[in-house]
Design a protein around this motif. Structure first.
Motif, PDB file in Angstrom:
ATOM      1  N   LEU A   1      -3.997   4.986  -3.389  1.00 56.18           N
ATOM      2  CA  LEU A   1      -3.704   3.560  -3.405  1.00 56.18           C
ATOM      3  C   LEU A   1      -4.603   2.803  -2.437  1.00 56.18           C
ATOM      4  O   LEU A   1      -5.130   1.733  -2.759  1.00 56.18           O
ATOM      5  CB  LEU A   1      -2.235   3.320  -3.058  1.00 56.18           C
ATOM      6  N   VAL A   2      -4.811   3.345  -1.243  1.00 53.75           N
ATOM      7  CA  VAL A   2      -5.665   2.676  -0.265  1.00 53.75           C
ATOM      8  C   VAL A   2      -7.114   2.617  -0.755  1.00 53.75           C
ATOM      9  O   VAL A   2      -7.809   1.614  -0.552  1.00 53.75           O
ATOM     10  CB  VAL A   2      -5.573   3.373   1.108  1.00 53.75           C
ATOM     11  N   ASP A   3      -7.569   3.681  -1.428  1.00 55.72           N
ATOM     12  CA  ASP A   3      -8.916   3.647  -2.015  1.00 55.72           C
ATOM     13  C   ASP A   3      -9.027   2.498  -3.029  1.00 55.72           C
ATOM     14  O   ASP A   3     -10.026   1.775  -3.064  1.00 55.72           O
ATOM     15  CB  ASP A   3      -9.237   4.978  -2.707  1.00 55.72           C
ATOM     16  N   ASP A   4      -7.988   2.345  -3.868  1.00 50.51           N
ATOM     17  CA  ASP A   4      -7.996   1.272  -4.851  1.00 50.51           C
ATOM     18  C   ASP A   4      -7.967  -0.095  -4.176  1.00 50.51           C
ATOM     19  O   ASP A   4      -8.655  -1.037  -4.604  1.00 50.51           O
ATOM     20  CB  ASP A   4      -6.802   1.405  -5.795  1.00 50.51           C
TER      21      ASP A   4
ATOM     22  N   THR B   1     -11.339  -0.882  -2.796  1.00 51.13           N
ATOM     23  CA  THR B   1     -12.233  -1.281  -3.885  1.00 51.13           C
ATOM     24  C   THR B   1     -11.946  -2.717  -4.306  1.00 51.13           C
ATOM     25  O   THR B   1     -12.869  -3.524  -4.501  1.00 51.13           O
ATOM     26  CB  THR B   1     -12.070  -0.339  -5.085  1.00 51.13           C
ATOM     27  N   ALA B   2     -10.671  -3.054  -4.433  1.00 52.01           N
ATOM     28  CA  ALA B   2     -10.293  -4.405  -4.845  1.00 52.01           C
ATOM     29  C   ALA B   2     -10.740  -5.444  -3.830  1.00 52.01           C
ATOM     30  O   ALA B   2     -11.212  -6.531  -4.192  1.00 52.01           O
ATOM     31  CB  ALA B   2      -8.780  -4.480  -5.044  1.00 52.01           C
ATOM     32  N   ALA B   3     -10.623  -5.116  -2.528  1.00 51.14           N
ATOM     33  CA  ALA B   3     -10.999  -6.061  -1.481  1.00 51.14           C
ATOM     34  C   ALA B   3     -12.489  -6.348  -1.503  1.00 51.14           C
ATOM     35  O   ALA B   3     -12.933  -7.450  -1.148  1.00 51.14           O
ATOM     36  CB  ALA B   3     -10.591  -5.521  -0.115  1.00 51.14           C
TER      37      ALA B   3
ATOM     38  N   GLN C   1      -8.063  -7.883  -8.941  1.00 48.22           N
ATOM     39  CA  GLN C   1      -6.726  -8.336  -8.590  1.00 48.22           C
ATOM     40  C   GLN C   1      -5.667  -7.563  -9.356  1.00 48.22           C
ATOM     41  O   GLN C   1      -5.889  -7.126 -10.483  1.00 48.22           O
ATOM     42  CB  GLN C   1      -6.566  -9.831  -8.906  1.00 48.22           C
ATOM     43  N   PHE C   2      -4.505  -7.381  -8.706  1.00 46.85           N
ATOM     44  CA  PHE C   2      -3.327  -6.869  -9.382  1.00 46.85           C
ATOM     45  C   PHE C   2      -2.511  -8.068  -9.841  1.00 46.85           C
ATOM     46  O   PHE C   2      -2.375  -9.045  -9.109  1.00 46.85           O
ATOM     47  CB  PHE C   2      -2.464  -6.019  -8.438  1.00 46.85           C
ATOM     48  N   LEU C   3      -1.939  -7.994 -11.023  1.00 46.25           N
ATOM     49  CA  LEU C   3      -1.116  -9.077 -11.547  1.00 46.25           C
ATOM     50  C   LEU C   3       0.314  -8.582 -11.691  1.00 46.25           C
ATOM     51  O   LEU C   3       0.558  -7.575 -12.357  1.00 46.25           O
ATOM     52  CB  LEU C   3      -1.642  -9.542 -12.910  1.00 46.25           C
ATOM     53  N   ILE C   4       1.246  -9.265 -11.028  1.00 47.43           N
ATOM     54  CA  ILE C   4       2.662  -8.956 -11.173  1.00 47.43           C
ATOM     55  C   ILE C   4       3.215  -9.926 -12.215  1.00 47.43           C
ATOM     56  O   ILE C   4       3.355 -11.120 -11.954  1.00 47.43           O
ATOM     57  CB  ILE C   4       3.406  -9.092  -9.834  1.00 47.43           C
ATOM     58  N   LEU C   5       3.490  -9.409 -13.403  1.00 50.84           N
ATOM     59  CA  LEU C   5       3.891 -10.241 -14.532  1.00 50.84           C
ATOM     60  C   LEU C   5       5.361 -10.648 -14.410  1.00 50.84           C
ATOM     61  O   LEU C   5       6.121 -10.045 -13.645  1.00 50.84           O
ATOM     62  CB  LEU C   5       3.634  -9.485 -15.836  1.00 50.84           C
TER      63      LEU C   5
ATOM     64  N   PHE D   1      -6.856  -8.954  -2.323  1.00 47.90           N
ATOM     65  CA  PHE D   1      -6.948  -8.325  -1.007  1.00 47.90           C
ATOM     66  C   PHE D   1      -8.160  -8.868  -0.269  1.00 47.90           C
ATOM     67  O   PHE D   1      -9.220  -9.104  -0.859  1.00 47.90           O
ATOM     68  CB  PHE D   1      -7.050  -6.796  -1.140  1.00 47.90           C
ATOM     69  N   GLY D   2      -7.987  -9.085   1.043  1.00 51.63           N
ATOM     70  CA  GLY D   2      -9.067  -9.618   1.862  1.00 51.63           C
ATOM     71  C   GLY D   2      -9.312  -8.756   3.086  1.00 51.63           C
ATOM     72  O   GLY D   2      -8.382  -8.153   3.639  1.00 51.63           O
TER      73      GLY D   2
END
Length: 399
Positions: free
Chosen positions: A120-123, A126-128, A133-137, A183-184
């Motif tokens: 998860l931290v690797d992902d 990568t996202a940062a 972005q992750f989308l919470i629907l 993520f920033g």
């Protein structure tokens, strides 16, 4: 997030985040790990959360069973309401969860040594760095923006969904809101490895439409928008001719809408925008843009609550929009107003078919690339337009 209330979820706690003061519970005990920064007195602000096991307002814990994770539990003492969305790519509220990867470590057995945590931290790293972005629907499920460089497994999705549920409870589902989890990177003064913060915002689908009854200029005279047909030819603001390609229609029950101010029609009185502009009362949706001083300005940015106001008595409205061969400016009640630009939101119309509405960030990029004129949402240029229109208020007859 001005005057935002974190409502109680079966506890005696209720918090109002209307100023940057410490957050306290009903017993006036200061809760740790929460701060609020208002953006220059506007309705936009940033809620900053830092996980703190001692008296923290925001916590996420796990229940372990036989060495594995049985369930996740997150709490903010309630849920956030009135979270203001981003529209046209600007404005809106934000939640920042600081050092989110440290928080995630608490969710996995063996902490940072757990393979699920490492993945998860690797992902997140990568996202940062890539802007993914992750989308919470609204239904609580997790999706990823198109082109994302990784996938998430079930455990990772469950963690992220629980964060959204902890912050918003059922409010996001009730509003039909999609939460954007980005993520920033933030400098770590004690290490070369930066902190990673979670940045949560939400978007609102922009709905630019004419209200039924609005007359558009065609080659056969002014015609009510609901009477137009495919193939009718409109005369543009520049004097050119463009044929109608598609007409979107949407019935809106304002009284039942979770955010009625986002769909309540804007009424522009005759002459409010200039000489004979409009020639008759013009009614359109808040996001419908008008061409003023060479830029497109949403009607909601012009509200003065006298000659330009929202109809607070309307309980329902029929909205229509007209798509031409290309995005252009047509004449609605003698006023230059944009035609429909399909940026991926055709599905919001009742006759839009089964098309899925695109993610708002992608819609915004298409709008900027394909718009017939620049969009003006804030800054000196909008201030100058509003000042010019304010000078015209004297002598305008309302009604």
């Amino acid at each position: 997030m001005s005057d935002i209330t974190i409502t109680s979820s079966g506890t005696a706690s209720s918090y109002t985040l209307s100023q940057p003061l410490p957050l306290t519970n009903a017993s006036n005990i200061v809760l740790q790990g929460v701060d609020f920064l208002n953006n220059n007195g506007t309705n936009a602000g940033v809620l900053i959360l830092t996980d703190n096991a001692q008296g923290s307002a925001f916590t996420i814990t796990t229940t372990s069973l036989a060495g594995g994770v049985n369930s996740y539990s997150a709490s903010l003492g309630g849920s956030i309401t009135n979270f203001q969305p981003v529209a046209f790519g600007v404005g809106g509220d934000q939640i920042t969860i600081q050092a989110v990867t440290d928080l995630f470590a608490e969710l996995f057995p063996a902490g940072t040594a757990n393979p699920d945590y490492i993945s998860l931290v690797d992902d997140v790293n990568t996202a940062a760095r890539s802007g993914d972005q992750f989308l919470i629907l609204p239904d609580g499920s997790i999706a990823l923006t198109p082109g994302t460089h990784f996938t998430l497994d079930a455990a990772q999705k469950q963690v992220i969904a629980e964060v959204g549920a902890a912050l918003f409870g059922t409010a996001a589902a009730a509003d039909g809101a999609t939460l954007d989890l980005a993520f920033g990177l933030r400098t770590n003064p004690k290490s070369d490895v930066p902190f990673i913060d979670a940045l949560i915002t939400t978007d609102v689908t922009v709905n630019p439409c004419f209200a039924a009854g609005t007359r558009l200029l065609t080659t056969r005279g002014e015609v009510a928008v609901e009477a137009l047909k495919i193939g009718d030819v409109l005369i543009t603001h520049a004097g050119e001719e463009q044929a109608v390609q598609w007409i979107g229609r949407r019935e809106v029950e304002i009284s039942a809408h979770p955010r009625p101010e986002t769909v309540r029609p804007v009424v522009i009185e005759p002459g409010a925008l200039g000489e004979h502009m409009p020639v008759r009362r013009l009614v359109l949706s808040p996001d419908h843009a008008l061409l003023l001083d060479g830029v497109l300005v949403p009607a909601k940015a012009l509200l003065n609550w006298t000659s330009i106001r929202q109809d607070i008595t309307a309980r329902g409205v029929t909205y229509l929009h007209v798509e031409l061969e290309r995005h252009d400016v047509v004449l609605a009640e003698g006023t230059p107003a944009e035609s429909y630009l399909d940026t991926g939101h055709r599905g919001i119309f009742d006759n839009g078919g089964a098309e899925v509405v695109a993610h708002p960030a992608l819609m915004q990029r298409r709008r900027e690339a394909e718009s017939c004129a620049p969009l003006c949402l804030e800054g000196p240029r909008l201030a100058a337009i509003r000042q010019r229109l304010a000078a015209k208020q004297v002598g305008i007859k309302l009604g």
